[in-house]
Design a protein around this motif. Structure first.
Motif, PDB file in Angstrom:
ATOM      1  N   ALA A   1      16.713  -0.373 -29.338  1.00 53.77           N
ATOM      2  CA  ALA A   1      15.495  -0.088 -29.898  1.00 53.77           C
ATOM      3  C   ALA A   1      14.226  -0.677 -28.952  1.00 53.77           C
ATOM      4  O   ALA A   1      13.039  -0.133 -28.964  1.00 53.77           O
ATOM      5  CB  ALA A   1      15.197  -0.663 -31.353  1.00 53.77           C
ATOM      6  N   HIS A   2      14.689  -1.787 -28.496  1.00 53.49           N
ATOM      7  CA  HIS A   2      13.825  -2.597 -27.182  1.00 53.49           C
ATOM      8  C   HIS A   2      13.200  -1.766 -26.148  1.00 53.49           C
ATOM      9  O   HIS A   2      12.253  -1.825 -25.400  1.00 53.49           O
ATOM     10  CB  HIS A   2      14.140  -3.811 -27.023  1.00 53.49           C
ATOM     11  CG  HIS A   2      14.036  -4.739 -28.128  1.00 53.49           C
ATOM     12  ND1 HIS A   2      14.960  -4.721 -29.222  1.00 53.49           N
ATOM     13  CD2 HIS A   2      13.028  -5.480 -28.575  1.00 53.49           C
ATOM     14  CE1 HIS A   2      14.746  -5.411 -30.076  1.00 53.49           C
ATOM     15  NE2 HIS A   2      13.561  -6.183 -29.943  1.00 53.49           N
ATOM     16  N   CYS A   3      14.290  -0.430 -25.937  1.00 52.41           N
ATOM     17  CA  CYS A   3      14.134   0.246 -24.858  1.00 52.41           C
ATOM     18  C   CYS A   3      12.546   1.298 -25.196  1.00 52.41           C
ATOM     19  O   CYS A   3      11.996   1.726 -24.282  1.00 52.41           O
ATOM     20  CB  CYS A   3      15.107   1.193 -24.678  1.00 52.41           C
ATOM     21  SG  CYS A   3      16.512   0.341 -23.846  1.00 52.41           S
ATOM     22  N   LYS A   4      12.331   1.384 -26.470  1.00 50.91           N
ATOM     23  CA  LYS A   4      11.346   2.110 -26.763  1.00 50.91           C
ATOM     24  C   LYS A   4      10.237   1.205 -27.133  1.00 50.91           C
ATOM     25  O   LYS A   4       9.127   1.420 -26.904  1.00 50.91           O
ATOM     26  CB  LYS A   4      11.657   3.027 -28.094  1.00 50.91           C
ATOM     27  CG  LYS A   4      12.902   3.684 -27.827  1.00 50.91           C
ATOM     28  CD  LYS A   4      13.235   4.235 -29.328  1.00 50.91           C
ATOM     29  CE  LYS A   4      14.770   4.987 -29.077  1.00 50.91           C
ATOM     30  NZ  LYS A   4      16.002   3.713 -29.174  1.00 50.91           N
ATOM     31  N   SER A   5      10.430  -0.072 -27.984  1.00 49.82           N
ATOM     32  CA  SER A   5       9.361  -0.647 -28.425  1.00 49.82           C
ATOM     33  C   SER A   5       8.715  -1.574 -27.221  1.00 49.82           C
ATOM     34  O   SER A   5       7.644  -1.972 -27.069  1.00 49.82           O
ATOM     35  CB  SER A   5       9.709  -1.730 -29.456  1.00 49.82           C
ATOM     36  OG  SER A   5      10.954  -2.498 -29.027  1.00 49.82           O
ATOM     37  N   ALA A   6       9.562  -2.149 -26.288  1.00 51.17           N
ATOM     38  CA  ALA A   6       8.813  -3.039 -24.959  1.00 51.17           C
ATOM     39  C   ALA A   6       8.111  -2.043 -24.387  1.00 51.17           C
ATOM     40  O   ALA A   6       7.113  -2.827 -23.864  1.00 51.17           O
ATOM     41  CB  ALA A   6      10.012  -3.483 -24.197  1.00 51.17           C
TER      42      ALA A   6
ATOM     43  N   CYS B   1      12.719  -9.430 -22.858  1.00 53.91           N
ATOM     44  CA  CYS B   1      12.309  -7.934 -22.177  1.00 53.91           C
ATOM     45  C   CYS B   1      11.739  -8.136 -21.075  1.00 53.91           C
ATOM     46  O   CYS B   1      10.260  -8.739 -21.205  1.00 53.91           O
ATOM     47  CB  CYS B   1      11.559  -7.076 -23.238  1.00 53.91           C
ATOM     48  SG  CYS B   1      12.475  -6.880 -24.941  1.00 53.91           S
ATOM     49  N   ARG B   2      11.685  -7.486 -19.806  1.00 56.43           N
ATOM     50  CA  ARG B   2      11.292  -7.337 -18.737  1.00 56.43           C
ATOM     51  C   ARG B   2      11.304  -5.850 -18.291  1.00 56.43           C
ATOM     52  O   ARG B   2      12.189  -5.329 -18.314  1.00 56.43           O
ATOM     53  CB  ARG B   2      11.812  -8.336 -17.746  1.00 56.43           C
ATOM     54  CG  ARG B   2      11.144  -8.387 -16.234  1.00 56.43           C
ATOM     55  CD  ARG B   2      11.466  -9.434 -15.346  1.00 56.43           C
ATOM     56  NE  ARG B   2      12.881  -9.124 -14.657  1.00 56.43           N
ATOM     57  CZ  ARG B   2      14.087  -9.718 -15.059  1.00 56.43           C
ATOM     58  NH1 ARG B   2      14.172 -10.345 -15.942  1.00 56.43           N
ATOM     59  NH2 ARG B   2      14.907  -9.071 -14.349  1.00 56.43           N
ATOM     60  N   LEU B   3       9.963  -5.649 -18.040  1.00 53.11           N
ATOM     61  CA  LEU B   3       9.697  -4.079 -17.649  1.00 53.11           C
ATOM     62  C   LEU B   3       9.744  -4.039 -16.071  1.00 53.11           C
ATOM     63  O   LEU B   3       8.798  -4.732 -15.577  1.00 53.11           O
ATOM     64  CB  LEU B   3       8.440  -3.703 -18.196  1.00 53.11           C
ATOM     65  CG  LEU B   3       8.324  -3.752 -19.762  1.00 53.11           C
ATOM     66  CD1 LEU B   3       6.658  -3.291 -20.090  1.00 53.11           C
ATOM     67  CD2 LEU B   3       9.249  -2.718 -20.282  1.00 53.11           C
TER      68      LEU B   3
ATOM     69  N   VAL C   1      14.033  -1.372 -18.564  1.00 51.81           N
ATOM     70  CA  VAL C   1      13.974  -2.520 -19.420  1.00 51.81           C
ATOM     71  C   VAL C   1      15.215  -3.361 -19.067  1.00 51.81           C
ATOM     72  O   VAL C   1      16.226  -3.078 -19.273  1.00 51.81           O
ATOM     73  CB  VAL C   1      13.698  -1.935 -20.713  1.00 51.81           C
ATOM     74  CG1 VAL C   1      13.489  -3.253 -21.501  1.00 51.81           C
ATOM     75  CG2 VAL C   1      12.661  -0.733 -20.895  1.00 51.81           C
ATOM     76  N   ILE C   2      14.770  -4.648 -18.726  1.00 54.69           N
ATOM     77  CA  ILE C   2      15.948  -5.439 -18.832  1.00 54.69           C
ATOM     78  C   ILE C   2      15.839  -6.532 -19.968  1.00 54.69           C
ATOM     79  O   ILE C   2      14.866  -7.049 -20.230  1.00 54.69           O
ATOM     80  CB  ILE C   2      15.705  -6.598 -17.266  1.00 54.69           C
ATOM     81  CG1 ILE C   2      15.343  -5.858 -16.208  1.00 54.69           C
ATOM     82  CG2 ILE C   2      16.945  -7.419 -17.120  1.00 54.69           C
ATOM     83  CD1 ILE C   2      16.273  -4.828 -15.858  1.00 54.69           C
ATOM     84  N   LEU C   3      16.998  -6.344 -20.475  1.00 60.12           N
ATOM     85  CA  LEU C   3      17.141  -7.073 -22.040  1.00 60.12           C
ATOM     86  C   LEU C   3      18.148  -8.519 -21.948  1.00 60.12           C
ATOM     87  O   LEU C   3      18.920  -8.175 -21.300  1.00 60.12           O
ATOM     88  CB  LEU C   3      17.668  -5.944 -23.128  1.00 60.12           C
ATOM     89  CG  LEU C   3      16.767  -4.722 -23.268  1.00 60.12           C
ATOM     90  CD1 LEU C   3      17.483  -3.804 -24.233  1.00 60.12           C
ATOM     91  CD2 LEU C   3      15.420  -5.154 -23.530  1.00 60.12           C
ATOM     92  N   VAL C   4      17.596  -9.401 -22.351  1.00 57.36           N
ATOM     93  CA  VAL C   4      18.377 -10.751 -21.837  1.00 57.36           C
ATOM     94  C   VAL C   4      18.649 -11.132 -23.487  1.00 57.36           C
ATOM     95  O   VAL C   4      17.721 -11.521 -24.322  1.00 57.36           O
ATOM     96  CB  VAL C   4      17.479 -11.630 -21.080  1.00 57.36           C
ATOM     97  CG1 VAL C   4      18.350 -12.943 -21.031  1.00 57.36           C
ATOM     98  CG2 VAL C   4      17.212 -11.003 -19.797  1.00 57.36           C
TER      99      VAL C   4
END
Length: 268
Positions: A205-210, A236-238, A243-246
């Protein structure tokens, strides 16, 4: 022969937080019906299955109802199992998935997953969606899921959706999001079509929200919190179209699956 199974709490710093995922290592692919039956029996939001393929790993994800194209927390859980329990050598894993190649690296804060950015496009607020959420969002965007943007963290916390009504919408699920008080943004994620009314922490989901919050806040690095009962933090880092999710992961359970008459069906 029994199959190994691990249950991992992903996007968690301690057990009983984050999102639990089952991880099942395989030597070869089993029939899809068997994979789906195992996922249904586990009754977690996701069960990950993987098969080593040279210096890469083939990875698939199943909800209790269906296979999905992308899953963050089960990828994090799989990487944790490979690094911690199965002796993967090196600091990076490369997964072949329905969403292309996904890379996971060890880092100081846990594990960093390199995922595709999936920006959503603005659409008119649907009356049916507002009725299903029992609260009208300030803005609505659409991708494979709806991204419903609210004014405040409190509105997102207090949502009591009508899951049967959400199930009738034309998208896979709904991500409700808002600015956070302690975090850059917060969210809750609802996927009744996949037999997951509310997902505890949803990496994909954070690939969309970030991307949305990055553009709105003018930031490339964000800290997000999913406001489920279990809760979890996603950094999250764009980077361009990625998107880099940690996040971190912790062990909950390890065991064996016993299924009579397992048939290996070879490569998919």
């Amino acid at each position: 022969m029994p199959l190994q199974i691990f249950q991992i709490d992903a996007f968690a710093e301690r057990v009983f937080e984050g999102n639990p995922a089952a991880v099942v290592p395989l030597d070869d692919w089993l029939d899809d019906d068997v994979l789906q039956a195992i996922a249904m029996e586990n009754n977690l939001s996701e069960t990950a299955f993987f098969v080593p393929a040279g210096d890469r790993v083939e990875l698939r994800w199943f909800t209790p109802r269906a296979e999905v194209d992308l899953c963050g927390h089960a990828t994090l859980a799989t990487a944790h199992v490979l690094f911690k329990h199965l002796g993967h050598d090196g600091d990076e894993l490369r997964f072949d998935t329905r969403s292309g190649e996904l890379r996971v690296r060890r880092c100081d804060d846990g594990l960093a997953m390199d995922f595709p950015a999936l920006p959503a496009e603005p659409v008119d607020v649907l009356p049916a969606l507002a009725e299903a959420l029992r609260c009208r969002p300030q803005q609505l965007l659409a991708a494979p899921d709806y991204l419903a943007v609210f004014e405040s963290e409190e509105q997102v916390r207090m949502l009591e959706p009508d899951f049967a009504a959400l199930k009738r919408l034309d998208r896979r699920g709904v991500i409700a999001t808002a600015p956070g008080r302690e975090w850059d943004f917060v969210s809750r994620c609802f996927y009744p079509k996949l037999d997951v009314n509310e997902d505890p922490v949803t990496g994909s989901a954070h690939c969309k929200s970030a991307p949305y919050w990055g553009q709105r806040l003018g930031r490339k690095e964000l800290v997000a919190r999913q406001l489920s009962a279990r809760g979890g933090t996603v950094r999250c880092r764009l980077v361009d179209d990625r998107v880099i999710l940690v996040g971190q992961a912790v062990d909950y359970m390890r065991g064996e699956i016993w299924v009579d008459g397992l048939e290996v069906r070879g490569k998919r």
